[in-house]
Design an enzyme around this catalytic site. Structure first.
Site, PDB file in Angstrom:
ATOM      1  N   ASP A   3       0.744  -1.311   0.091  1.00 41.24           N
ATOM      2  CA  ASP A   3      -0.150  -0.017   0.157  1.00 41.24           C
ATOM      3  C   ASP A   3       0.926   1.243   0.012  1.00 41.24           C
ATOM      4  O   ASP A   3       2.098   1.157   0.370  1.00 41.24           O
ATOM      5  CB  ASP A   3      -0.838  -0.064   1.314  1.00 41.24           C
ATOM      6  CG  ASP A   3      -2.120  -1.128   1.054  1.00 41.24           C
ATOM      7  OD1 ASP A   3      -2.530  -1.353   0.107  1.00 41.24           O
ATOM      8  OD2 ASP A   3      -2.227  -1.901   2.190  1.00 41.24           O
ATOM      9  N   HIS A   4       0.280   2.439  -0.592  1.00 46.47           N
ATOM     10  CA  HIS A   4       1.179   3.600  -0.609  1.00 46.47           C
ATOM     11  C   HIS A   4       0.740   4.318   0.701  1.00 46.47           C
ATOM     12  O   HIS A   4      -0.020   4.319   1.505  1.00 46.47           O
ATOM     13  CB  HIS A   4       0.519   4.419  -1.765  1.00 46.47           C
ATOM     14  CG  HIS A   4       1.398   5.688  -2.201  1.00 46.47           C
ATOM     15  ND1 HIS A   4       1.833   6.824  -1.180  1.00 46.47           N
ATOM     16  CD2 HIS A   4       2.147   5.573  -3.118  1.00 46.47           C
ATOM     17  CE1 HIS A   4       2.478   7.414  -1.920  1.00 46.47           C
ATOM     18  NE2 HIS A   4       2.839   6.962  -3.266  1.00 46.47           N
ATOM     19  N   PRO A   5       2.150   4.941   1.111  1.00 50.98           N
ATOM     20  CA  PRO A   5       2.040   5.661   2.621  1.00 50.98           C
ATOM     21  C   PRO A   5       1.245   6.862   2.596  1.00 50.98           C
ATOM     22  O   PRO A   5       0.674   7.231   3.695  1.00 50.98           O
ATOM     23  CB  PRO A   5       3.756   6.071   2.610  1.00 50.98           C
ATOM     24  CG  PRO A   5       4.355   5.062   1.838  1.00 50.98           C
ATOM     25  CD  PRO A   5       3.384   4.866   0.715  1.00 50.98           C
TER      26      PRO A   5
ATOM     27  N   ARG B  68      -8.900   2.211   4.460  1.00 47.77           N
ATOM     28  CA  ARG B  68      -8.033   1.577   3.137  1.00 47.77           C
ATOM     29  C   ARG B  68      -8.427   0.229   3.024  1.00 47.77           C
ATOM     30  O   ARG B  68      -8.737  -0.382   1.963  1.00 47.77           O
ATOM     31  CB  ARG B  68      -6.714   1.758   3.690  1.00 47.77           C
ATOM     32  CG  ARG B  68      -5.897   1.227   2.404  1.00 47.77           C
ATOM     33  CD  ARG B  68      -4.523   0.755   2.808  1.00 47.77           C
ATOM     34  NE  ARG B  68      -3.498   1.888   3.161  1.00 47.77           N
ATOM     35  CZ  ARG B  68      -2.947   2.710   2.406  1.00 47.77           C
ATOM     36  NH1 ARG B  68      -2.682   2.644   1.310  1.00 47.77           N
ATOM     37  NH2 ARG B  68      -2.241   3.570   3.142  1.00 47.77           N
TER      38      ARG B  68
END
Length: 393
Positions: free
Chosen positions: A227-229, A282
């Protein structure tokens, strides 16, 4: 063909990876790189990695476009040959421990006396000065010390090293970048200078938003796996026959993605209508996307998303990447004939210059094969004059 660094002579005192990568990049651009190796065995990488016909392809991949000279730099005669080389050289690249070059009699002031125009590049672990300057360094340790490992991996798992030796490669890349800048500065000033490329510094420069966000807020980055930070959704999603990597980095691209998935209504859903809310929710959002992606195949989604302007792709293994039609079109896999060794396949040139491109002028050299040739260029007519082996041709 006149390449950008044609006429530039580089004396290469490096070994293993970071230094040879730097000097290979300079050689690819046309520099005359003279690789100095010990008279007994030479660069240890000659014996590392997978070999074919007794020849290391690891060594071959990072030492093309170089000439090899066997020289005992512990002897007075060997140091005299080095002195002669440096008098007419443009660049010296070394990756010794800080202070070793000075111990050999080639400290900063001496080098300026020998050749005021000489650009001297040092590749170190932590820099040429400071409290850690004397520490031994290795890729794994620098990945840990730089903070890089702390950001890599899943949140509920320990820190994770990056597979390739990234800190060595970044340091070598920055060293080559520093050298060409120092050569340009020399065009203006007439003087050489010292270029210092540290593995630690190079890695810190690669953190992008991770360091800027920490410096702005004081909040440490959290490991987020795939996942993107700082944005959601973004990562790997499950199709009916495998995963795909999807990177909708802006709201506009996200709208395109959700439209293609028939999930456009999620942009106005109270749980997901801002990036901050999408980050907080998320897992729920990823499940909704996974459910939709699972209704069709990997290949189908990759085609549809790319045609719709959504960056995506398959997670390829190294073999798949090296045989990918785009990679082959870009000539990123080269086959170089090595006399007596056969053809060696290696990664090609990542930078493409339209008028003066990189070329393979020499395959990676046998140990010391150019010793006599280089001695002759220096006006030394026999190997005994230089205290080097005579059977290196």
């Amino acid at each position: 063909m006149q390449q950008p660094l044609s006429g530039i002579r580089v004396v290469d005192l490096t070994r293993i990876l970071s230094g040879p990568f730097c000097t290979m990049l300079l050689g690819d651009m046309g520099a005359d790189v003279i690789k100095i190796e010990g008279p007994a065995e030479g660069d240890p990488i000659r014996k590392a990695g997978a070999g074919v016909n007794g020849f290391s392809w690891y060594f071959a991949s990072f030492n093309r476009n170089k000439r090899s000279m066997a020289l005992d730099l512990r002897s007075d005669a060997g140091k005299e040959v080095l002195l002669k080389l440096l008098q007419s050289a443009d660049v010296l690249v070394e990756n010794f421990r800080p202070g070793v070059l000075a111990e050999m009699g080639f400290g900063e002031e001496r080098l300026k006396q020998i050749n005021p125009r000489l650009v001297v590049a040092s590749i170190t672990g932590y820099g040429s000065s400071g409290p850690y300057a004397e520490r031994p360094a290795f890729d794994f340790v620098i990945q840990a010390m730089s903070g890089f490992m702390s950001t890599n991996g899943a949140e509920d798992q320990p820190p994770l090293r990056c597979g390739p030796p990234i800190t060595d490669l970044v340091a070598g890349l920055y060293a080559a970048y520093g050298v060409v800048n120092a050569l340009r500065a020399r065009d203006q000033s007439g003087r050489g200078q010292h270029v210092d490329s540290a593995m630690m510094n190079g890695m810190l420069s690669m953190f992008a938003y991770l360091t800027s966000d920490y410096l702005a807020t004081g909040e440490l980055p959290v490991r987020t796996g795939n996942d993107h930070p700082i944005t959601s959704p973004y990562g790997l999603f499950n199709t009916s026959d495998g995963e795909i990597a999807v990177a909708p980095s802006t709201d506009d691209i996200l709208r395109r993605l959700l439209g293609l998935l028939d999930l456009g209504h999620l942009m106005s859903d109270a749980r997901f209508n801002t990036n901050k809310l999408r980050m907080l929710n998320r897992r729920e959002l990823n499940l909704l996307l996974d459910e939709r992606f699972s209704t069709d195949t990997q290949a189908s989604w990759i085609q549809r998303l790319n045609e719709g302007g959504v960056p995506c792709g398959k997670v390829q293994n190294v073999g798949e990447a090296l045989s990918d039609p785009q990679i082959l079109h870009q000539q990123m896999v080269l086959e170089v004939e090595h006399p007596g060794r056969g053809a060696v396949r290696m990664v090609g040139f990542p930078v493409k210059l339209s008028a003066s491109p990189c070329l393979v002028r020499y395959p990676a050299p046998e140990h010391g094969v150019h010793t006599q040739e280089i001695l002759a260029e220096l006006g030394l007519t026999s190997a005994r004059d230089a205290d080097v082996p005579e059977n290196m041709e």
